[in-house]
Design an enzyme around this catalytic site. Structure first.
Site, PDB file in Angstrom:
ATOM      1  N   GLU A 125       5.759  17.026  52.232  1.00 47.75           N
ATOM      2  CA  GLU A 125       6.048  18.461  52.142  1.00 47.75           C
ATOM      3  C   GLU A 125       4.909  19.191  51.442  1.00 47.75           C
ATOM      4  OE1 GLU A 125       9.968  19.024  50.496  1.00 47.75           O
ATOM      5  OE2 GLU A 125      10.907  18.008  52.184  1.00 47.75           O
ATOM      6  N   LYS A 171      28.517  14.447  47.288  1.00 46.86           N
ATOM      7  CA  LYS A 171      28.884  15.837  46.989  1.00 46.86           C
ATOM      8  C   LYS A 171      28.575  16.751  48.181  1.00 46.86           C
ATOM      9  CE  LYS A 171      26.417  15.815  43.147  1.00 46.86           C
ATOM     10  NZ  LYS A 171      26.064  14.371  43.088  1.00 46.86           N
ATOM     11  N   VAL A 172      27.325  16.705  48.649  1.00 49.35           N
ATOM     12  CA  VAL A 172      26.950  17.601  49.745  1.00 49.35           C
ATOM     13  C   VAL A 172      27.654  17.177  51.032  1.00 49.35           C
ATOM     14  CG1 VAL A 172      25.051  18.541  51.116  1.00 49.35           C
ATOM     15  CG2 VAL A 172      24.690  18.079  48.686  1.00 49.35           C
ATOM     16  N   ASP A 223      15.376  20.420  57.278  1.00 46.01           N
ATOM     17  CA  ASP A 223      14.988  21.201  56.090  1.00 46.01           C
ATOM     18  C   ASP A 223      13.994  20.421  55.234  1.00 46.01           C
ATOM     19  OD1 ASP A 223      15.242  23.385  54.216  1.00 46.01           O
ATOM     20  OD2 ASP A 223      16.480  22.073  52.961  1.00 46.01           O
ATOM     21  N   ARG A 256      16.619  14.101  52.681  1.00 45.83           N
ATOM     22  CA  ARG A 256      15.213  13.838  52.391  1.00 45.83           C
ATOM     23  C   ARG A 256      14.521  13.425  53.686  1.00 45.83           C
ATOM     24  NH1 ARG A 256      15.714  16.427  48.732  1.00 45.83           N
ATOM     25  NH2 ARG A 256      15.320  16.051  46.526  1.00 45.83           N
ATOM     26  N   VAL A 313      19.299  17.716  55.803  1.00 43.53           N
ATOM     27  CA  VAL A 313      19.008  18.488  54.585  1.00 43.53           C
ATOM     28  C   VAL A 313      18.963  17.548  53.385  1.00 43.53           C
ATOM     29  CG1 VAL A 313      19.926  20.740  55.337  1.00 43.53           C
ATOM     30  CG2 VAL A 313      21.450  19.109  54.225  1.00 43.53           C
ATOM     31  N   HIS A 356      12.444  23.331  53.136  1.00 43.75           N
ATOM     32  CA  HIS A 356      13.220  22.771  52.009  1.00 43.75           C
ATOM     33  C   HIS A 356      13.959  23.891  51.258  1.00 43.75           C
ATOM     34  CE1 HIS A 356      13.382  19.100  49.127  1.00 43.75           C
ATOM     35  NE2 HIS A 356      14.493  19.810  49.030  1.00 43.75           N
ATOM     36  N   LEU A 357      14.845  24.532  51.995  1.00 44.23           N
ATOM     37  CA  LEU A 357      15.550  25.695  51.433  1.00 44.23           C
ATOM     38  C   LEU A 357      16.983  25.387  51.032  1.00 44.23           C
ATOM     39  CD1 LEU A 357      14.476  28.641  53.819  1.00 44.23           C
ATOM     40  CD2 LEU A 357      13.649  28.109  51.515  1.00 44.23           C
ATOM     41  N   GLY A 358      17.391  24.120  51.183  1.00 43.19           N
ATOM     42  CA  GLY A 358      18.798  23.783  50.964  1.00 43.19           C
ATOM     43  C   GLY A 358      19.365  24.324  49.664  1.00 43.19           C
ATOM     44  N   ALA A 359      18.594  24.218  48.593  1.00 40.27           N
ATOM     45  CA  ALA A 359      19.117  24.624  47.278  1.00 40.27           C
ATOM     46  C   ALA A 359      18.756  26.057  46.947  1.00 40.27           C
ATOM     47  CB  ALA A 359      18.544  23.698  46.214  1.00 40.27           C
TER      48      ALA A 359
HETATM   49  N1  NAD Z   1      17.658  20.182  51.075  1.00 39.86           N
HETATM   50  C1  NAD Z   1      17.961  20.461  49.830  1.00 39.86           C
HETATM   51  O1  NAD Z   1      17.479  21.415  49.255  1.00 39.86           O
HETATM   52  C2  NAD Z   1      18.929  19.593  49.112  1.00 39.86           C
HETATM   53  C3  NAD Z   1      19.821  20.136  48.178  1.00 39.86           C
HETATM   54  C4  NAD Z   1      20.705  19.281  47.505  1.00 39.86           C
HETATM   55  C5  NAD Z   1      20.688  17.924  47.756  1.00 39.86           C
HETATM   56  N2  NAD Z   1      19.768  17.432  48.635  1.00 39.86           N
HETATM   57  C6  NAD Z   1      19.724  16.005  48.931  1.00 39.86           C
HETATM   58  O2  NAD Z   1      20.934  15.666  49.577  1.00 39.86           O
HETATM   59  C7  NAD Z   1      21.240  14.309  49.295  1.00 39.86           C
HETATM   60  C8  NAD Z   1      22.684  14.198  48.827  1.00 39.86           C
HETATM   61  O3  NAD Z   1      22.887  14.927  47.645  1.00 39.86           O
HETATM   62  P1  NAD Z   1      24.303  14.831  46.901  1.00 39.86           P
HETATM   63  O4  NAD Z   1      24.268  15.803  45.795  1.00 39.86           O
HETATM   64  O5  NAD Z   1      25.396  14.887  47.869  1.00 39.86           O
HETATM   65  O6  NAD Z   1      24.192  13.361  46.303  1.00 39.86           O
HETATM   66  P2  NAD Z   1      25.390  12.383  46.011  1.00 39.86           P
HETATM   67  O7  NAD Z   1      24.855  11.329  45.136  1.00 39.86           O
HETATM   68  O8  NAD Z   1      26.592  13.133  45.549  1.00 39.86           O
HETATM   69  O9  NAD Z   1      25.723  11.746  47.426  1.00 39.86           O
HETATM   70  C9  NAD Z   1      24.922  10.815  48.062  1.00 39.86           C
HETATM   71  C10 NAD Z   1      25.835   9.850  48.776  1.00 39.86           C
HETATM   72  O10 NAD Z   1      25.034   8.990  49.569  1.00 39.86           O
HETATM   73  C11 NAD Z   1      25.670   7.748  49.563  1.00 39.86           C
HETATM   74  N3  NAD Z   1      24.780   6.685  49.994  1.00 39.86           N
HETATM   75  C12 NAD Z   1      23.908   5.962  49.256  1.00 39.86           C
HETATM   76  N4  NAD Z   1      23.309   5.045  50.039  1.00 39.86           N
HETATM   77  C13 NAD Z   1      23.813   5.218  51.282  1.00 39.86           C
HETATM   78  C14 NAD Z   1      23.587   4.570  52.519  1.00 39.86           C
HETATM   79  N5  NAD Z   1      22.719   3.568  52.628  1.00 39.86           N
HETATM   80  N6  NAD Z   1      24.282   4.996  53.590  1.00 39.86           N
HETATM   81  C15 NAD Z   1      25.166   6.014  53.491  1.00 39.86           C
HETATM   82  N7  NAD Z   1      25.426   6.653  52.340  1.00 39.86           N
HETATM   83  C16 NAD Z   1      24.751   6.257  51.251  1.00 39.86           C
HETATM   84  C17 NAD Z   1      26.151   7.586  48.140  1.00 39.86           C
HETATM   85  O11 NAD Z   1      27.187   6.634  48.065  1.00 39.86           O
HETATM   86  C18 NAD Z   1      26.636   8.974  47.825  1.00 39.86           C
HETATM   87  O12 NAD Z   1      28.021   9.097  48.077  1.00 39.86           O
HETATM   88  C19 NAD Z   1      20.205  13.858  48.274  1.00 39.86           C
HETATM   89  O13 NAD Z   1      19.147  13.231  48.971  1.00 39.86           O
HETATM   90  C20 NAD Z   1      19.684  15.135  47.705  1.00 39.86           C
HETATM   91  O14 NAD Z   1      18.405  14.987  47.191  1.00 39.86           O
HETATM   92  C21 NAD Z   1      18.910  18.216  49.317  1.00 39.86           C
HETATM   93  O1  3PG Z   2      17.468  17.404  45.644  1.00 40.64           O
HETATM   94  C1  3PG Z   2      17.655  18.598  45.533  1.00 40.64           C
HETATM   95  O2  3PG Z   2      18.302  19.108  44.600  1.00 40.64           O
HETATM   96  C2  3PG Z   2      17.149  19.494  46.585  1.00 40.64           C
HETATM   97  O3  3PG Z   2      16.329  18.829  47.466  1.00 40.64           O
HETATM   98  C3  3PG Z   2      16.548  20.750  46.086  1.00 40.64           C
HETATM   99  O4  3PG Z   2      15.212  20.587  45.775  1.00 40.64           O
HETATM  100  P1  3PG Z   2      14.417  21.822  45.164  1.00 40.64           P
HETATM  101  O5  3PG Z   2      14.889  21.976  43.774  1.00 40.64           O
HETATM  102  O6  3PG Z   2      12.987  21.472  45.257  1.00 40.64           O
HETATM  103  O7  3PG Z   2      14.792  23.005  45.990  1.00 40.64           O
END
Ligand code: NAD
Ligand code: 3PG
Length: 600
Positions: free
Chosen positions: A317, A207-208, A312, A288, A286, A336-339
Site C-alpha cells: 500500500e 468483530k467485523v 480496500d 488485509r 476489507v 484502505h478506507l475501511g476505518a
Molecule cells: N479495511 C480497514 O480499514 C479495516 C478496518 C478494521 C479492521 N480491518 C481488518 O479486518 C480484519 C478483522 O478485524 P476484526 O476487528 O474483525 O478482528 P477480529 O479479531 O475480531 O476477527 C478476526 C477473526 O478472524 C478469525 N480467524 C483467524 N484465523 C482465521 C482463519 N485462518 N480462517 C478464518 N478465520 C480466521 C479469528 O478467529 C477472528 O474471529 C483484520 O485483518 C483487521 O486488520 C480492516
Molecule cells: O486494522 C485496522 O484497524 C484497519 O485496517 C484500519 O487501518 P488504518 O488505521 O490505517 O485506517
C-alpha cells in the site's frame, strides 16, 4: 532528510538536556507494583517515569500518522506530543530514540530497526486500529515494549465499508460513475446482479465479520461463515451457519474476507482455492491485502472464475500505479478506507490514547497485544507476593558462586487454592526479573520475561504444592530452587543439593523464611546478611555490636538452627550497605563459619 537525535530533541518542548538525561532514566527498572491510593485498582508499573536526577519529565509520545483530535487532547494532558507524519524509515528510527511511546495506523512499519534504534526507551507502541501486522511483535516483546491496539472503535466503520463495496460492486457503481463522468451513457453495459437470496460467505467471523453478516442478513442474503475459532452460539444468534473453509468457498456467490493477516491466512485465496469456487463468484476484501494472492486473483478475473472484486486493502500500500489488479475493469478499489469515518477515527483516537496513557502511567492495558492480561482484583491480591517473588529471585541468584551458570530453576507455589485459581504468570515474570537483573544489564518486565529467560537458556519450571486449609490467601509460601550450581554460602544448599530460598508474606510484607534447610524469619527490606555460625550464646550481640559501632542500622534479626549448640544460620536485615571492613569484622568472629551479604 534524516533528522539527528539532537536536533529532534531541540524541536521538542523540553530542553534536549532533559531528554537525554531522562532517556537513560527511562531504562530504569520497569516492573513494580504500586498502589494509587485514590483509585481502587492497583497499577502494574511497566514504565519508569520521574527522573531520579530530580528532573521530572513528561513522557514523549510520537504520533506518526494522523490521529483524531479527541485522542490528541487526551495525550497532551499527560505527555509531550510530537505529531510527525510521513516520516521515512530513517527519520522514524532517529526520532524514536527520544520517545517513550509511538502511535501509528496501518501505514507505518514498526519493524525491528525501530526497536533497536529506540535503545530501550520506547515502552509502548499504540496501533490506532485493529491490525497489528505492521508491528514486529516478536521484536517488541524482545525489547520489552508493550504493544496496544484499538480493537473495537472502527468495527462498524469497516463493516459498513464492506457492505458499501458489496453493493457498489454488484451494481457497478464505480465503473458507471466513471463512465457517466466521461460523457457516456451505457445503461446496458452496467446491468448488475441482485443481492437478495444470494449466498455470502464471511471468512473470519470476528468483530467485523459478524457485523457484516448481520447487515447482509438485513439485505436478504443467505449468510454462511468460516472461522476455526468462532463460537457457534454467536453465529447461531445472528442466524449464520459456521461451515468448513471448502464448503464456504464452494457454495458462495459472494465471499467477504475478515480474518487477520497471519502466516496461516497469507494468500489463503490463491490459484488452488479460486479453482474450488463457483464460476462468477464475487470477492470483497476489507481485511488485509496479503490474504489474497493478487496475481492469482488477476488470473481468476481474466478466466471468468471470479466475476468481480472489490478491494480496500492491498499487499503493498499504495499499490503500484500500473497494478493489473487495480486497473482491472471488473475491480472496484478504495485506498484502505475501511476505518475512515469521522466517528470511527474519533473513537479510535480516544481508545488508543487511553491505552497509551494508561500504559505510560503503569496500568496494564486492556488491549495489550503482547503481554498477559492480569485482572485488577488478581493484582490486588498478588501484590505482596509479586514483591516476594522478585526478592526471592534476587536472593537466590546472589547465592550462586561466581562461575556457576544458572540454567535450571524450580519454583514451587504452596497454596490451598485450586490450581486453576492462581495465575502465576506475574509471579514467574518477577522471579525471572529477580534472577536475571542482578547479573546482567537486561531490564526484565512482564512483556519480555519469558523471552529473556529463553534467550539466556534459563529454564524455569513451576510446580504447585497443594495445602489443606483455608484458601483465603492466594499463597502460603514460594520456594525458589536453583539446581546444578555451587553456592557462595554453602548453608543455602538444601538436602537435595539445590540452592533453596523460601518466603512468605506476613502482614502484607514479604519475609524470607527458609535458607537451605535453615528456618529464618527476616523481612525482605533493605539488605540481608546471612551468617552460619556455631550455635552458642552471645552471637547475636557480637554481630549486632559490630554493625552498631559502624552505624549500620539492623532492622530484623532471626536465628534458625538444626539442633541446639550445633550450627545455626543468622539472618540480619540491614538498612545500609555495610563497608567491606565491617563485613570483614563479622567474618573474623571465630564462631562464624561463613557469611554473605545480599542486596535486595
Ligand atoms: N479495511 C480497514 O480499514 C479495516 C478496518 C478494521 C479492521 N480491518 C481488518 O479486518 C480484519 C478483522 O478485524 P476484526 O476487528 O474483525 O478482528 P477480529 O479479531 O475480531 O476477527 C478476526 C477473526 O478472524 C478469525 N480467524 C483467524 N484465523 C482465521 C482463519 N485462518 N480462517 C478464518 N478465520 C480466521 C479469528 O478467529 C477472528 O474471529 C483484520 O485483518 C483487521 O486488520 C480492516
Ligand atoms: O486494522 C485496522 O484497524 C484497519 O485496517 C484500519 O487501518 P488504518 O488505521 O490505517 O485506517
Amino acid at each position: 532528510m534524516a533528522t539527528s537525535a539532537a536536533s529532534y530533541a531541540a524541536s521538542l518542548r523540553q530542553p534536549s538536556l532533559k531528554l537525554s538525561l531522562s532517556s537513560k532514566q527511562s531504562l530504569s527498572p520497569l516492573f513494580s507494583v504500586s498502589f494509587n491510593r485514590k483509585r481502587a485498582p492497583p497499577r502494574l508499573v511497566i514504565i519508569a517515569s520521574a527522573a531520579a536526577d530530580g528532573i521530572s519529565s513528561k513522557p514523549t509520545v510520537l504520533i506518526a500518522e494522523k490521529l483524531g483530535q479527541a485522542g490528541l487532547d487526551l495525550l497532551q494532558e499527560f505527555a509531550n506530543v510530537d505529531c510527525a507524519y510521513n516520516l521515512s524509515p530513517e527519520e522514524l528510527c532517529t526520532k524514536i530514540s527520544l520517545c517513550d511511546a509511538l502511535i501509528v495506523r496501518s501505514g507505518t512499519k514498526v519493524n525491528r530497526d525501530v526497536f533497536e534504534s529506540s535503545a530501550g526507551r520506547l515502552k509502548v507502541v499504540g496501533r490506532a486500529g485493529v491490525g497489528i501486522d505492521n508491528v514486529d511483535l516478536a521484536a517488541a516483546t524482545e525489547f520489552g515494549c508493550l504493544v496496544v491496539n484499538a480493537p473495537t472503535a472502527n468495527t462498524v466503520a469497516a463493516a459498513e465499508h464492506g457492505i458499501a463495496l458489496l453493493a457498489a460492486m454488484a451494481r457497478n457503481v464505480a465503473q458507471a460513475d466513471a463512465s457517466v463522468k466521461a460523457g457516456k451513457w451505457q445503461r446496458n453495459k452496467y446491468v448488475g446482479v441482485s443481492l437478495v437470496g444470494k449466498t455470502l460467505a464471511v471468512l473470519g467471523f470476528g468483530k467485523v465479520g459478524s457485523e457484516v453478516a448481520r447487515r447482509a442478513k438485513g439485505l436478504g442474503m443467505h449468510v454462511i461463515a468460516h472461522d476455526p475459532y468462532a463460537p457457534a452460539d454467536r453465529a447461531r444468534a445472528i442466524g449464520v451457519d459456521l461451515v468448513s473453509f471448502d464448503e464456504a468457498i464452494a457454495t458462495a456467490d459472494f465471499i467477504s474476507l475478515h480474518m487477520p493477516l497471519t502466516p496461516a491466512t497469507s494468500k489463503v485465496l490463491n490459484d488452488e482455492t479460486f479453482g474450488k469456487m463457483k464460476k462468477g463468484v464475487r470477492i470483497i476484501n476489507v481485511a488485509r491485502g496479503g490474504v489474497i494472492d493478487e496475481e492469482a486473483l488477476v488470473r481468476a478475473l481474466d478466466s471468468g472464475r471470479v466475476a468481480q472484486a472489490a478491494l480496500d486493502v492491498f499487499t503493498v500500500e499504495p499499490p503500484p500505479a500500473d497494478s493489473k489488479l487495480v486497473q482491472h475493469e471488473r475491480v472496484t478499489v478504495t485506498p484502505h478506507l475501511g476505518a475512515s469515518t469521522m466517528e470511527a477515527q474519533e473513537g479510535v483516537a480516544i481508545e488508543i490514547a487511553e491505552a497509551v496513557v494508561g500504559a505510560l502511567k503503569g496500568e496494564l492495558a486492556a488491549t495489550a497485544v503482547n503481554a498477559p492480561m492480569v485482572p485488577a482484583e488478581v493484582l490486588t491480591e498478588l501484590k505482596p507476593f509479586v514483591e516476594l517473588a522478585e526478592k526471592l529471585g534476587r536472593l537466590a541468584v546472589q547465592l550462586v558462586a561466581g562461575g556457576s551458570g544458572v540454567k535450571t530453576v524450580k519454583v514451587s507455589y504452596a497454596s490451598s487454592r485450586a490450581p486453576d485459581d492462581l495465575d502465576t504468570r506475574l509471579l514467574r515474570a518477577m522471579i525471572t526479573k529477580g534472577l536475571i537483573e542482578p547479573i546482567s544489564d537486561v531490564f526484565v518486565n512482564l512483556v519480555n520475561a519469558d523471552y529473556t529467560a529463553k534467550q539466556r537458556g534459563l529454564r524455569l519450571t513451576e510446580e504447585r504444592i497443594l495445602l489443606d486449609g483455608s484458601p483465603e490467601s492466594p499463597l502460603e509460601f514460594i520456594q525458589v530452587q536453583i539446581a546444578n550450581v555451587e553456592s557462595k554460602f554453602a548453608s543455602a544448599i538444601s538436602e537435595s543439593g539445590e540452592i533453596k530460598v523460601e518466603g512468605r508474606v506476613k502482614d502484607g510484607v514479604p519475609h524470607l523464611t527458609k535458607v537451605g534447610s535453615f528456618e529464618v524469619d527476616v523481612s525482605l527490606e533493605g539488605s540481608i546478611i546471612l551468617c552460619r555460625q556455631v550455635d552458642q550464646p552471645g552471637m547475636i550481640g557480637k554481630v549486632g555490636n559490630i554493625l552498631g559501632s559502624e552505624n549500620v542500622n539492623v532492622s530484623f534479626m532471626s536465628v534458625g538452627r538444626v539442633a541446639p549448640r550445633k550450627h545455626a544460620v543468622m539472618a540480619i536485615g540491614v538498612d545500609e550497605q555495610p563497608r567491606k571492613e565491617t563485613l570483614k569484622k563479622i567474618g573474623d568472629v571465630p564462631a562464624i563459619e561463613e557469611f554473605v551479604f545480599l542486596k535486595l
